[in-house]
Design a protein around this motif. Structure first.
Motif, mmCIF file in Angstrom:
data_model
loop_
_atom_site.group_PDB
_atom_site.id
_atom_site.type_symbol
_atom_site.label_atom_id
_atom_site.label_comp_id
_atom_site.label_asym_id
_atom_site.label_seq_id
_atom_site.Cartn_x
_atom_site.Cartn_y
_atom_site.Cartn_z
ATOM 1 N N LEU A 157 0.832 -1.208 0.000
ATOM 2 C CA LEU A 157 0.000 0.000 0.000
ATOM 3 C C LEU A 157 0.868 1.259 0.000
ATOM 4 O O LEU A 157 0.581 2.228 -0.710
ATOM 5 C CB LEU A 157 -0.916 0.003 1.223
ATOM 6 C CG LEU A 157 -2.018 -1.065 1.263
ATOM 7 C CD1 LEU A 157 -2.699 -1.069 2.628
ATOM 8 C CD2 LEU A 157 -3.054 -0.844 0.161
ATOM 9 N N ALA A 160 2.666 1.613 -3.492
ATOM 10 C CA ALA A 160 1.710 1.977 -4.539
ATOM 11 C C ALA A 160 1.247 3.419 -4.393
ATOM 12 O O ALA A 160 1.052 4.131 -5.389
ATOM 13 C CB ALA A 160 0.511 1.035 -4.500
ATOM 14 N N ASP A 166 3.276 -1.631 -10.117
ATOM 15 C CA ASP A 166 2.822 -2.913 -9.572
ATOM 16 C C ASP A 166 3.879 -3.993 -9.698
ATOM 17 O O ASP A 166 4.064 -4.804 -8.784
ATOM 18 C CB ASP A 166 1.546 -3.362 -10.285
ATOM 19 C CG ASP A 166 0.320 -2.546 -9.903
ATOM 20 O OD1 ASP A 166 0.467 -1.555 -9.148
ATOM 21 O OD2 ASP A 166 -0.785 -2.895 -10.372
ATOM 22 N N LEU A 219 -3.526 -5.848 -5.961
ATOM 23 C CA LEU A 219 -3.493 -4.435 -6.360
ATOM 24 C C LEU A 219 -4.560 -4.133 -7.410
ATOM 25 O O LEU A 219 -5.207 -3.074 -7.370
ATOM 26 C CB LEU A 219 -2.102 -4.084 -6.886
ATOM 27 C CG LEU A 219 -0.971 -4.135 -5.844
ATOM 28 C CD1 LEU A 219 0.390 -4.062 -6.527
ATOM 29 C CD2 LEU A 219 -1.119 -3.004 -4.827
ATOM 30 N N LEU A 222 -7.915 -3.757 -5.674
ATOM 31 C CA LEU A 222 -8.073 -2.450 -5.008
ATOM 32 C C LEU A 222 -8.348 -1.356 -6.034
ATOM 33 O O LEU A 222 -9.142 -0.443 -5.786
ATOM 34 C CB LEU A 222 -6.813 -2.119 -4.207
ATOM 35 C CG LEU A 222 -6.568 -2.941 -2.949
ATOM 36 C CD1 LEU A 222 -5.273 -2.496 -2.269
ATOM 37 C CD2 LEU A 222 -7.731 -2.812 -1.977
ATOM 38 N N ARG A 223 -7.709 -1.462 -7.166
ATOM 39 C CA ARG A 223 -7.931 -0.464 -8.213
ATOM 40 C C ARG A 223 -9.358 -0.549 -8.741
ATOM 41 O O ARG A 223 -10.001 0.476 -9.000
ATOM 42 C CB ARG A 223 -6.911 -0.685 -9.333
ATOM 43 C CG ARG A 223 -6.774 0.482 -10.288
ATOM 44 C CD ARG A 223 -5.543 0.327 -11.162
ATOM 45 N NE ARG A 223 -4.314 0.486 -10.390
ATOM 46 C CZ ARG A 223 -3.435 -0.485 -10.145
ATOM 47 N NH1 ARG A 223 -3.646 -1.699 -10.638
ATOM 48 N NH2 ARG A 223 -2.363 -0.257 -9.429
ATOM 49 N N ASP A 228 -7.809 3.516 -7.216
ATOM 50 C CA ASP A 228 -6.383 3.235 -7.041
ATOM 51 C C ASP A 228 -6.126 3.026 -5.550
ATOM 52 O O ASP A 228 -7.046 3.123 -4.726
ATOM 53 C CB ASP A 228 -5.501 4.355 -7.614
ATOM 54 C CG ASP A 228 -5.812 5.724 -7.029
ATOM 55 O OD1 ASP A 228 -6.460 5.820 -5.962
ATOM 56 O OD2 ASP A 228 -5.393 6.738 -7.630
ATOM 57 N N VAL A 229 -4.882 2.743 -5.199
ATOM 58 C CA VAL A 229 -4.551 2.487 -3.792
ATOM 59 C C VAL A 229 -4.731 3.739 -2.947
ATOM 60 O O VAL A 229 -5.155 3.670 -1.789
ATOM 61 C CB VAL A 229 -3.122 1.925 -3.677
ATOM 62 C CG1 VAL A 229 -2.635 1.960 -2.229
ATOM 63 C CG2 VAL A 229 -3.079 0.497 -4.211
ATOM 64 N N TYR A 232 -8.186 3.793 -1.863
ATOM 65 C CA TYR A 232 -8.417 2.850 -0.766
ATOM 66 C C TYR A 232 -7.988 3.468 0.562
ATOM 67 O O TYR A 232 -8.708 3.383 1.568
ATOM 68 C CB TYR A 232 -7.646 1.555 -1.022
ATOM 69 C CG TYR A 232 -7.710 0.571 0.118
ATOM 70 C CD1 TYR A 232 -8.779 -0.307 0.259
ATOM 71 C CD2 TYR A 232 -6.681 0.516 1.069
ATOM 72 C CE1 TYR A 232 -8.840 -1.213 1.313
ATOM 73 C CE2 TYR A 232 -6.729 -0.389 2.121
ATOM 74 C CZ TYR A 232 -7.811 -1.241 2.236
ATOM 75 O OH TYR A 232 -7.872 -2.122 3.296
#
Length: 252
Positions: A157, A160, A166, A219, A222-223, A228-229, A232
Motif C-alpha cells: 500500500l 503503490a 505494480d 493491487l 483495489l484499483r 487506485d490504492v 483505498y
C-alpha cells in the motif's frame, strides 16, 4: 570525522532474523524510493547483538510492530540499545482468536486472507501507512511475524501510494519466499501443523509462499474497487496531506 555512506543494499543480513531488507531504490513516478528510509522484516525476537548494532547504526527511529499481543508476549523484540520508538499496531486488533479465526478458516489461503484483511482490517493497515507518512526523515522498520503478509500489505500500500509500479511491488513482495525458505519455514510449518488445522488447508502455501501474481491481483482488485490504492487509503481515513507527506518522506 565524516561517517562513510552506507552502500545501498536490499538484503540486510542479521543473525536471528530472516527477512530484513531495505525497500529503497524502486522507481516512483520519475524518482526513486529512498535507501535507508523504510525497512521491512520478520519478528526481531531472535536478533543477535551484531544485528542490533546494525539497526542502531542505521539510525532506526521507529519500529512498527503489526503482530497481535499474544505474538509479542511470546516473542518480544530483542532491540534493547537500538534507541528506537516502538509502536504496537495489531492488524487484527487482537481479535483473531475468536470471530476472526472462524472467519479465516473458511477461506484459509493467501488470497482469502488478503481479501479479508483488506476488507475487514483496512483501518489498521491504513493507520500503519499513516505512521510511515508522519515519520519525516526518520528511518522506519515495519514487521510482523514472517514479514510477508501483514507487513507485505502495508509495504505494498505504501509503495503503490507513492507511485511505485505494480511489477516492482510484486517483485519486492515475492522476495519473502526466498528469504524465509529453509530454517524459518520448517519451524513455522511444524508450529502450524501442531495446531490441528483442517486437512484441506495448504499449510505450506500459507507459511512459505509469496507469489508475485497474487500481489498483482490484490493491487488490481483495489484499483477496481477504489480507483487506485490512494483511493483505498482515503476511504480508510488517510488525508491528501498525509499522502503528500508519505511521498515527500519516502521518495527522493
Amino acid at each position: 570525522m565524516t561517517t562513510p555512506l552506507r552502500t545501498p543494499t536490499r538484503r540486510l543480513p542479521a543473525g536471528g532474523v530472516h527477512n530484513l531488507r531495505d525497500v529503497g531504490g524502486y522507481p516512483a513516478a520519475g524518482l526513486t524510493t529512498k535507501w535507508g528510509k523504510l525497512f521491512r522484516s520478520d519478528s526481531l525476537h531472535g536478533i543477535d547483538p551484531a544485528g542490533r548494532a546494525e539497526l542502531a547504526d542505521l539510525g532506526l527511529a521507529l519500529v512498527l510492530d503489526l503482530r497481535e499481543s499474544d505474538e509479542r508476549a511470546s516473542a518480544p523484540n530483542a532491540l534493547d540499545g537500538v534507541g528506537h520508538r516502538d509502536v504496537h499496531l495489531p492488524v487484527y486488533r487482537d481479535g483473531i482468536g475468536s470471530r476472526g479465526a472462524t472467519h479465516t478458516a473458511q477461506t484459509l489461503d493467501l488470497g482469502g486472507i488478503y481479501t479479508w484483511m483488506l476488507s475487514e482490517h483496512g483501518g489498521a493497515l491504513t493507520d500503519a501507512v499513516r505512521l510511515i507518512a508522519g515519520s519525516g526523515s526518520e528511518p522506519v522498520l515495519v514487521h510482523c511475524t514472517a514479514g510477508k503478509d501483514r507487513t507485505g500489505l502495508v509495504i505494498a500500500l505504501t509503495l503503490a501510494a507513492v507511485g511505485v509500479e505494480d511489477r516492482d511491488i510484486a517483485a519486492d513482495y515475492s522476495l519473502s519466499e526466498v528469504m524465509l525458505a529453509g530454517e524459518w519455514v520448517d519451524a513455522m510449518t511444524a508450529v502450524m501443523a501442531a495446531r490441528g488445522l483442517p486437512a484441506e488447508i495448504d499449510i505450506a502455501q500459507i507459511v512459505a509462499s509469496s507469489p508475485a501474481p497474487l500481489m498483482l491481483a490484490t493491487l488490481a482488485s483495489l484499483r477496481a474497487s477504489h480507483g487506485d490504492v490512494r483511493g483505498y487509503l482515503r476511504a480508510h481515513g488517510m488525508t491528501d496531506t498525509e499522502l503528500d507527506d508519505l511521498r515527500a518522506c519516502l521518495v527522493g
